[in-house]
Design a protein around this motif. Structure first.
Motif, PDB file in Angstrom:
ATOM      1  N   ILE A 195       3.803  -9.488   7.095  1.00  0.00           N
ATOM      2  CA  ILE A 195       3.979  -8.252   6.333  1.00  0.00           C
ATOM      3  C   ILE A 195       2.654  -7.832   5.699  1.00  0.00           C
ATOM      4  O   ILE A 195       2.420  -6.637   5.466  1.00  0.00           O
ATOM      5  CB  ILE A 195       5.071  -8.410   5.250  1.00  0.00           C
ATOM      6  CG1 ILE A 195       5.268  -7.100   4.474  1.00  0.00           C
ATOM      7  CG2 ILE A 195       4.747  -9.541   4.303  1.00  0.00           C
ATOM      8  CD1 ILE A 195       5.634  -5.899   5.330  1.00  0.00           C
ATOM      9  N   LEU A 196       1.737  -8.769   5.472  1.00  0.00           N
ATOM     10  CA  LEU A 196       0.441  -8.396   4.903  1.00  0.00           C
ATOM     11  C   LEU A 196      -0.296  -7.434   5.817  1.00  0.00           C
ATOM     12  O   LEU A 196      -1.005  -6.535   5.341  1.00  0.00           O
ATOM     13  CB  LEU A 196      -0.409  -9.646   4.660  1.00  0.00           C
ATOM     14  CG  LEU A 196       0.126 -10.646   3.630  1.00  0.00           C
ATOM     15  CD1 LEU A 196      -0.798 -11.849   3.529  1.00  0.00           C
ATOM     16  CD2 LEU A 196       0.314  -9.995   2.262  1.00  0.00           C
ATOM     17  N   GLU A 197      -0.158  -7.603   7.129  1.00  0.00           N
ATOM     18  CA  GLU A 197      -0.797  -6.680   8.071  1.00  0.00           C
ATOM     19  C   GLU A 197      -0.254  -5.262   7.887  1.00  0.00           C
ATOM     20  O   GLU A 197      -0.998  -4.278   7.946  1.00  0.00           O
ATOM     21  CB  GLU A 197      -0.554  -7.130   9.520  1.00  0.00           C
ATOM     22  CG  GLU A 197      -1.282  -8.400   9.925  1.00  0.00           C
ATOM     23  CD  GLU A 197      -2.723  -8.134  10.310  1.00  0.00           C
ATOM     24  OE1 GLU A 197      -3.409  -7.370   9.599  1.00  0.00           O
ATOM     25  OE2 GLU A 197      -3.171  -8.710  11.317  1.00  0.00           O
ATOM     26  N   ILE A 198       1.046  -5.153   7.694  1.00  0.00           N
ATOM     27  CA  ILE A 198       1.666  -3.828   7.543  1.00  0.00           C
ATOM     28  C   ILE A 198       1.276  -3.203   6.212  1.00  0.00           C
ATOM     29  O   ILE A 198       1.017  -1.994   6.125  1.00  0.00           O
ATOM     30  CB  ILE A 198       3.200  -3.950   7.661  1.00  0.00           C
ATOM     31  CG1 ILE A 198       3.587  -4.726   8.918  1.00  0.00           C
ATOM     32  CG2 ILE A 198       3.838  -2.563   7.653  1.00  0.00           C
ATOM     33  CD1 ILE A 198       2.987  -4.209  10.207  1.00  0.00           C
ATOM     34  N   LEU A 199       1.219  -4.020   5.168  1.00  0.00           N
ATOM     35  CA  LEU A 199       0.843  -3.480   3.863  1.00  0.00           C
ATOM     36  C   LEU A 199      -0.585  -2.942   3.886  1.00  0.00           C
ATOM     37  O   LEU A 199      -0.879  -1.925   3.244  1.00  0.00           O
ATOM     38  CB  LEU A 199       0.992  -4.553   2.781  1.00  0.00           C
ATOM     39  CG  LEU A 199       2.428  -5.007   2.509  1.00  0.00           C
ATOM     40  CD1 LEU A 199       2.450  -6.057   1.400  1.00  0.00           C
ATOM     41  CD2 LEU A 199       3.328  -3.838   2.139  1.00  0.00           C
TER      42      LEU A 199
END
Length: 564
Positions: free
Chosen positions: A245-249
């Protein structure tokens, strides 16, 4: 509104521009490039020293260009052609103005360092026709055999607005979105770091899908399914569900998926123009010097087949012709898996934990297929409904995303029949270009039963599957949960004062070691990091009024998670 599911905070032109500089490493690369003092210098005794630059994509060309301006002599190696994943191709037998972007084709305004070079070489950009964007006449969302025609999200059924609201709530509740967006706009580095440090620690082991499932706003499977298929900005995001999810954030915080623009005439022009460009201000080299003029016949050297660390901590490069050259410094900008497979490498090139990080790098697959057509027939109006004959299309069918690209009503045009990622891309891999086209036309025929797309096609299709390209083996990096530490090692590799002396001199750069992977901005930023590293390696320095990324590293270094 440019997104099917927009960002949580709406903004106006009067607000400060956001820049894709963080949140992991909130350094203003655009300010660094624009400063009148320049980005650094090296001692005069080092002028003319050769530096190997391996890879002629955007990152390699920018690194070489800036090193040349400092007075070094870059020696560029390229296995294929200048441009890397900025690859623009034509259609055999068709008007040369008809082009297809096989790699990067749309760029957000937040790519501010990239924009510096676009402006430098005099390229024009125009809005890219993403779903529901102002540049898109109409969009069709086709899920489970049911199609909806829309010009804005308000034209779609209520469930799509529910999904939009769920995503906004999910971001606000789980990722402090409004607070981070505000800090990014104001370039408030302490606040960015404070918010992000907590999120990295909390979310490093979380998938995109798990993040959605953990929100009460997305407790409905139907909403999660629609979100995966329609998504935000560029369309469906379900192929990213297994990723961190860090990539999406990083994408949503920096508005990387909003307000996209394409480069008129094709994105590959950018590295090609930089290759030929004669800077007005250089050190050591005479006026009229360009990267092309520093290379025999104006072309880079061929593919690298071997890299060794040799006496005196030199880097020895063997190319496909058998030529062997030794350098005091080298920049590697290709995808890191090449160092594990296509290029024979000395284990002493990198510390063991960096090798581990390269081995664990996760690449996403990606496929595209384009066809040339006689005119933008999709703008014809249906006599009964008054709607466009065909629209930008998001669907759960094999094609997934179909884009309509034109240069005026009376000119030939191009359709990207399908743009897909990951498992959806692998479905196309065994098929020839014509076989792919036939499946795509069948799928689109089910969405537009009265439209004969085939009769408008005026040339053969062109296609790419990046996972099948021998010098790429994938489209772009995307971290899986738990990969933050690996990415930090690769991104911060340019800070080599912290490495043993016998592991220095070879610098990593390129999109797949960046924090903004999948976007050309990451290639630019890591190139500039590597340039700073080479400059420092040769005893150079930046001007005190314009500190480089390495000068301020300790103040803005990425969060360091414990290894135990």
């Amino acid at each position: 509104m440019t997104s099917t599911v927009p960002t949580a905070v709406q903004h106006t032109d009067a607000q400060p521009p956001i820049t894709m500089f963080g949140p992991d490493f909130p350094y203003a690369y655009d300010d660094f490039l624009a400063h009148p003092a320049g980005i650094g210098q090296i001692p005069a005794a080092e002028h003319g020293t050769e530096v190997a630059v391996i890879g002629g994509g955007l990152s390699g060309v920018i690194a070489a260009y800036e090193l040349m301006k400092m007075g070094l002599k870059p020696v560029v190696y390229e296995a294929d052609e200048i441009g890397g994943r900025l690859r623009t191709v034509g259609f055999e037998g068709c008007d040369p103005s008809l082009t297809a972007e096989m790699g990067a084709m749309r760029f957000p305004p937040s790519s501010t360092a990239l924009q510096h070079y676009i402006d430098l070489v005099g390229l024009e950009t125009r809005p890219f026709p993403n779903p529901l964007s102002p540049a898109t006449p109409s969009t069709v969302v086709d899920l489970k055999g049911e199609s909806h025609y829309a010009r804005t999200i308000d034209d779609l059924p209520q469930v799509y607005r529910e999904v939009m609201d769920a995503w906004n709530a999910c971001l606000e509740e789980g990722a402090d979105f409004s607070d981070m967006n505000r800090a990014m706009r104001e370039r408030d580095v302490p606040r960015i770091r404070e918010i992000w440090a907590k999120l990295v620690e909390k979310l490093d082991d979380q998938t995109f899908y798990g993040f959605l499932c953990g929100s009460d706003a997305f407790k409905s499977f139907r909403h999660r399914e629609i979100f995966g298929q329609v998504g935000f900005g560029t369309g469906g995001w379900d192929t990213d569900f297994p990723n961190s999810i860090l990539e999406i954030l990083r994408v949503v915080y920096t508005e990387a998926d909003d307000h996209h623009r394409g480069i008129v005439g094709g994105s590959q022009q950018l590295p090609l123009r930089l290759w030929d460009r004669e800077p007005r201000k250089t050190v050591h080299w005479p006026a009229g010097t360009s990267l092309a003029s520093l290379h025999e016949a104006g072309r880079p050297r061929t593919a690298v087949t071997r890299l060794d660390r040799t006496a005196g901590n030199r880097i020895t490069v063997t190319d496909a012709t058998g030529d062997i050259r030794t350098y005091r410094a080298a920049v590697f900008t290709g995808q890191s898996w090449l160092l594990l497979s296509k290029i024979a490498c000395d284990d002493q090139l990198f510390p063991i934990d960096h090798w581990t990080a390269m081995e664990r790098t996760h690449y996403m697959e990606s496929s595209k297929l384009f066809v040339p057509v006689d005119r933008p027939f999709w703008l014809d109006k249906d006599e009964v409904t008054g709607r466009d004959t065909m629209s930008m299309t998001l669907t759960d069918r094999m094609t997934r995303g179909t884009y309509l690209l034109d240069d005026g009503p009376d000119r030939p045009a191009v359709i990207c029949l399908s743009y897909t990622w990951c498992d959806d891309s692998l479905k196309w891999l065994p098929l020839s270009p014509n076989e792919r086209m036939e499946v795509m036309l069948k799928s689109l025929g089910e969405i537009y039963p009265g439209v004969d797309i085939r009769k408008h096609i005026i040339g053969n299709p062109v296609t790419v599957s990046w996972e099948n390209e021998p010098w790429f083996m994938g489209a772009f990096k995307a971290n899986l949960p738990g990969h933050y530490r690996y990415q930090r090692r690769l991104f911060t590799h340019f800070m080599q004062d912290r490495l043993p002396a016998d592991r220095r001199g070879l610098f990593l750069a390129g999109d797949d070691i960046s924090w903004t992977a999948g976007w050309a901005e990451g290639a630019v930023q890591t190139a500039l990091n590597a340039v700073w590293g080479v400059m420092n390696h040769f005893g150079g320095a930046t001007d005190a009024t314009n500190p480089g990324p390495g000068d301020v590293f300790d103040d803005i270094a990425p969060v360091e998670l414990p290894e135990d």
